[in-house]
Design a protein around this motif. Structure first.
Motif, PDB file in Angstrom:
ATOM      1  N   HIS A 180     -12.553  14.097   3.571  1.00 16.97           N
ATOM      2  CA  HIS A 180     -11.612  14.479   2.547  1.00 16.97           C
ATOM      3  C   HIS A 180     -10.233  14.006   2.889  1.00 16.97           C
ATOM      4  O   HIS A 180      -9.896  13.532   4.165  1.00 16.97           O
ATOM      5  CB  HIS A 180     -11.337  16.001   2.640  1.00 16.97           C
ATOM      6  N   LEU A 181      -9.222  13.488   2.130  1.00 18.33           N
ATOM      7  CA  LEU A 181      -8.084  13.093   2.240  1.00 18.33           C
ATOM      8  C   LEU A 181      -7.050  14.043   2.043  1.00 18.33           C
ATOM      9  O   LEU A 181      -7.015  14.960   1.432  1.00 18.33           O
ATOM     10  CB  LEU A 181      -7.691  12.161   1.156  1.00 18.33           C
ATOM     11  N   ILE A 182      -6.192  14.248   3.242  1.00 16.03           N
ATOM     12  CA  ILE A 182      -5.207  15.130   3.240  1.00 16.03           C
ATOM     13  C   ILE A 182      -3.771  14.273   3.056  1.00 16.03           C
ATOM     14  O   ILE A 182      -3.362  13.527   3.832  1.00 16.03           O
ATOM     15  CB  ILE A 182      -5.178  15.601   4.821  1.00 16.03           C
ATOM     16  N   GLU A 183      -3.051  14.850   1.842  1.00 13.03           N
ATOM     17  CA  GLU A 183      -1.788  14.298   1.648  1.00 13.03           C
ATOM     18  C   GLU A 183      -0.773  14.711   2.660  1.00 13.03           C
ATOM     19  O   GLU A 183      -0.753  15.952   3.010  1.00 13.03           O
ATOM     20  CB  GLU A 183      -1.274  14.505   0.373  1.00 13.03           C
ATOM     21  N   HIS A 184       0.055  13.871   3.094  1.00 12.55           N
ATOM     22  CA  HIS A 184       1.304  14.038   4.051  1.00 12.55           C
ATOM     23  C   HIS A 184       2.616  13.774   3.437  1.00 12.55           C
ATOM     24  O   HIS A 184       2.960  12.755   3.616  1.00 12.55           O
ATOM     25  CB  HIS A 184       1.164  13.501   5.462  1.00 12.55           C
ATOM     26  N   THR A 185       3.016  14.533   2.623  1.00 15.72           N
ATOM     27  CA  THR A 185       4.314  14.347   1.637  1.00 15.72           C
ATOM     28  C   THR A 185       5.486  14.244   2.800  1.00 15.72           C
ATOM     29  O   THR A 185       6.498  13.249   2.496  1.00 15.72           O
ATOM     30  CB  THR A 185       4.726  15.400   0.819  1.00 15.72           C
ATOM     31  N   ASP A 186       5.555  14.793   3.937  1.00 18.39           N
ATOM     32  CA  ASP A 186       6.532  14.752   4.837  1.00 18.39           C
ATOM     33  C   ASP A 186       6.729  13.628   5.551  1.00 18.39           C
ATOM     34  O   ASP A 186       7.853  13.390   5.886  1.00 18.39           O
ATOM     35  CB  ASP A 186       6.624  16.020   5.945  1.00 18.39           C
ATOM     36  N   TRP A 187       5.792  12.846   5.752  1.00 19.28           N
ATOM     37  CA  TRP A 187       5.784  11.561   6.468  1.00 19.28           C
ATOM     38  C   TRP A 187       6.763  10.526   5.675  1.00 19.28           C
ATOM     39  O   TRP A 187       6.910   9.605   6.224  1.00 19.28           O
ATOM     40  CB  TRP A 187       4.443  11.042   6.576  1.00 19.28           C
ATOM     41  N   LEU A 188       7.006  10.750   4.469  1.00 21.02           N
ATOM     42  CA  LEU A 188       7.714   9.593   3.600  1.00 21.02           C
ATOM     43  C   LEU A 188       8.937  10.320   2.919  1.00 21.02           C
ATOM     44  O   LEU A 188       9.520   9.395   2.233  1.00 21.02           O
ATOM     45  CB  LEU A 188       6.846   9.117   2.624  1.00 21.02           C
ATOM     46  N   GLU A 189       9.124  11.593   3.182  1.00 18.91           N
ATOM     47  CA  GLU A 189      10.204  12.372   2.423  1.00 18.91           C
ATOM     48  C   GLU A 189      11.536  11.483   2.299  1.00 18.91           C
ATOM     49  O   GLU A 189      12.066  11.363   1.322  1.00 18.91           O
ATOM     50  CB  GLU A 189      10.398  13.443   3.206  1.00 18.91           C
ATOM     51  N   ASP A 190      11.896  10.925   3.460  1.00 17.26           N
ATOM     52  CA  ASP A 190      13.273  10.305   3.277  1.00 17.26           C
ATOM     53  C   ASP A 190      13.278   8.888   2.600  1.00 17.26           C
ATOM     54  O   ASP A 190      14.370   8.324   2.484  1.00 17.26           O
ATOM     55  CB  ASP A 190      13.723  10.155   4.631  1.00 17.26           C
ATOM     56  N   LEU A 191      12.267   8.430   2.499  1.00 16.64           N
ATOM     57  CA  LEU A 191      12.070   7.071   1.802  1.00 16.64           C
ATOM     58  C   LEU A 191      12.491   6.919   0.393  1.00 16.64           C
ATOM     59  O   LEU A 191      12.865   5.968  -0.181  1.00 16.64           O
ATOM     60  CB  LEU A 191      10.709   6.439   2.292  1.00 16.64           C
ATOM     61  N   HIS A 192      12.219   8.392  -0.250  1.00 20.80           N
ATOM     62  CA  HIS A 192      12.316   8.299  -1.753  1.00 20.80           C
ATOM     63  C   HIS A 192      13.739   8.591  -2.264  1.00 20.80           C
ATOM     64  O   HIS A 192      14.029   9.789  -2.262  1.00 20.80           O
ATOM     65  CB  HIS A 192      11.182   9.211  -2.256  1.00 20.80           C
ATOM     66  N   SER A 193      14.355   7.741  -2.429  1.00 18.51           N
ATOM     67  CA  SER A 193      15.612   7.833  -3.014  1.00 18.51           C
ATOM     68  C   SER A 193      15.782   7.457  -4.409  1.00 18.51           C
ATOM     69  O   SER A 193      16.053   6.293  -4.843  1.00 18.51           O
ATOM     70  CB  SER A 193      16.769   6.919  -2.068  1.00 18.51           C
ATOM     71  N   LYS A 194      15.709   8.745  -5.252  1.00 17.59           N
ATOM     72  CA  LYS A 194      15.981   8.377  -6.749  1.00 17.59           C
ATOM     73  C   LYS A 194      17.166   7.513  -7.174  1.00 17.59           C
ATOM     74  O   LYS A 194      17.241   6.705  -7.889  1.00 17.59           O
ATOM     75  CB  LYS A 194      15.788   9.635  -7.364  1.00 17.59           C
ATOM     76  N   SER A 195      18.454   7.987  -6.467  1.00 13.21           N
ATOM     77  CA  SER A 195      19.797   7.518  -7.155  1.00 13.21           C
ATOM     78  C   SER A 195      19.701   5.967  -6.682  1.00 13.21           C
ATOM     79  O   SER A 195      20.466   5.260  -7.537  1.00 13.21           O
ATOM     80  CB  SER A 195      20.933   7.905  -6.348  1.00 13.21           C
ATOM     81  N   ALA A 242      -2.910   9.152  -8.614  1.00 16.94           N
ATOM     82  CA  ALA A 242      -4.260   9.435  -8.591  1.00 16.94           C
ATOM     83  C   ALA A 242      -4.310  10.626  -7.723  1.00 16.94           C
ATOM     84  O   ALA A 242      -3.652  11.035  -6.744  1.00 16.94           O
ATOM     85  CB  ALA A 242      -5.200   8.508  -7.856  1.00 16.94           C
ATOM     86  N   THR A 243      -5.271  11.590  -7.844  1.00 17.15           N
ATOM     87  CA  THR A 243      -5.661  12.776  -7.012  1.00 17.15           C
ATOM     88  C   THR A 243      -6.435  12.200  -5.678  1.00 17.15           C
ATOM     89  O   THR A 243      -6.817  11.142  -5.711  1.00 17.15           O
ATOM     90  CB  THR A 243      -6.546  13.718  -7.850  1.00 17.15           C
ATOM     91  N   ALA A 244      -6.256  13.191  -4.931  1.00 21.63           N
ATOM     92  CA  ALA A 244      -7.122  12.805  -3.475  1.00 21.63           C
ATOM     93  C   ALA A 244      -8.440  12.722  -3.726  1.00 21.63           C
ATOM     94  O   ALA A 244      -9.019  11.893  -3.186  1.00 21.63           O
ATOM     95  CB  ALA A 244      -6.796  14.069  -2.442  1.00 21.63           C
ATOM     96  N   LEU A 302      -9.155   9.194  -5.398  1.00 21.21           N
ATOM     97  CA  LEU A 302      -8.937   8.259  -4.356  1.00 21.21           C
ATOM     98  C   LEU A 302      -9.978   8.152  -3.325  1.00 21.21           C
ATOM     99  O   LEU A 302     -10.450   7.150  -3.007  1.00 21.21           O
ATOM    100  CB  LEU A 302      -7.481   8.588  -3.447  1.00 21.21           C
ATOM    101  N   THR A 303     -10.696   9.331  -2.754  1.00 25.78           N
ATOM    102  CA  THR A 303     -11.816   9.449  -2.164  1.00 25.78           C
ATOM    103  C   THR A 303     -12.917   8.486  -2.795  1.00 25.78           C
ATOM    104  O   THR A 303     -13.566   7.826  -2.166  1.00 25.78           O
ATOM    105  CB  THR A 303     -12.436  10.844  -1.928  1.00 25.78           C
ATOM    106  N   LYS A 304     -13.032   8.656  -4.226  1.00 22.33           N
ATOM    107  CA  LYS A 304     -14.205   7.881  -4.761  1.00 22.33           C
ATOM    108  C   LYS A 304     -13.786   6.352  -4.650  1.00 22.33           C
ATOM    109  O   LYS A 304     -14.681   5.663  -4.758  1.00 22.33           O
ATOM    110  CB  LYS A 304     -14.363   8.317  -6.308  1.00 22.33           C
ATOM    111  N   ILE A 305     -12.584   6.108  -5.061  1.00 16.24           N
ATOM    112  CA  ILE A 305     -12.254   4.545  -5.174  1.00 16.24           C
ATOM    113  C   ILE A 305     -12.284   4.129  -3.808  1.00 16.24           C
ATOM    114  O   ILE A 305     -12.904   2.896  -3.436  1.00 16.24           O
ATOM    115  CB  ILE A 305     -10.747   4.804  -5.485  1.00 16.24           C
ATOM    116  N   ILE A 306     -12.226   4.529  -2.739  1.00 16.11           N
ATOM    117  CA  ILE A 306     -12.128   4.166  -1.405  1.00 16.11           C
ATOM    118  C   ILE A 306     -13.928   4.010  -1.175  1.00 16.11           C
ATOM    119  O   ILE A 306     -14.058   2.821  -0.570  1.00 16.11           O
ATOM    120  CB  ILE A 306     -11.412   5.057  -0.480  1.00 16.11           C
ATOM    121  N   ARG A 307     -14.603   5.167  -1.585  1.00 18.13           N
ATOM    122  CA  ARG A 307     -15.740   4.732  -1.246  1.00 18.13           C
ATOM    123  C   ARG A 307     -16.490   3.642  -1.908  1.00 18.13           C
ATOM    124  O   ARG A 307     -17.162   2.637  -1.391  1.00 18.13           O
ATOM    125  CB  ARG A 307     -16.965   5.925  -1.807  1.00 18.13           C
TER     126      ARG A 307
END
Length: 140
Positions: A28-43, A123-125, A128-133
């Motif tokens: 299974h894929l586990i998303e880690h939103t906190d690992w990139l939090e500071d990279l997403h700057s909308k402004s 894409a959902t996890a 993505l699992t199917k795509i990777i397979r």
């Protein structure tokens, strides 16, 4: 490839990215939103989109995209080491994937197991699992 191989799966475009952990091949894929939090700057992106074209036809949006993808590569390189990942899978639209490959450090590039030139940032996890397979089967 080993079954117990830990893989970092990344979906990205020019303004956003998502990262997932695949603890074992085919797991299974586990998303880690906190690992990139500071990279997403909308402004930063919003103002760049309204920017004018610079020299050589590069717009403010193009420069913002290249800067974001460069920062993403740096973060991925750090994550691969800090989190002890064995392999990397990148999924991004063709243009963004090309920029990522160009900006990727040599060590990170060596651990790139698979890539796909499609926009799948939403894409959902499960999808993505199917795509990777499917990517792994096509490569075998």
């Amino acid at each position: 490839m080993r079954q117990d191989e830990r893989t970092l799966v990344v979906t990205a475009d020019g303004v956003q990215a998502r990262v997932f952990e695949e603890a074992r091949r085919g797991g299974h894929l586990i998303e880690h939103t906190d690992w990139l939090e500071d990279l997403h700057s909308k402004s930063g992106h919003d103002s760049a989109v309204r920017g004018t074209h610079g020299r050589h036809g590069e717009s403010g949006a193009d420069k913002a995209e290249a800067a974001f993808l460069g920062k993403l590569c740096d973060r991925l390189d750090a994550l691969m080491t800090a989190e002890s990942f064995d392999a990397l899978i990148l999924i991004a639209p063709p243009r963004a994937l090309g920029v990522l490959r160009e900006k990727m450090a040599k060590g990170l590039h060596q651990r790139l197991a698979l890539d796909e030139a499609h926009d799948r940032v939403d894409a959902t996890a499960e999808a993505l699992t199917k795509i990777i397979r499917d990517l792994r089967q096509a490569k075998a």
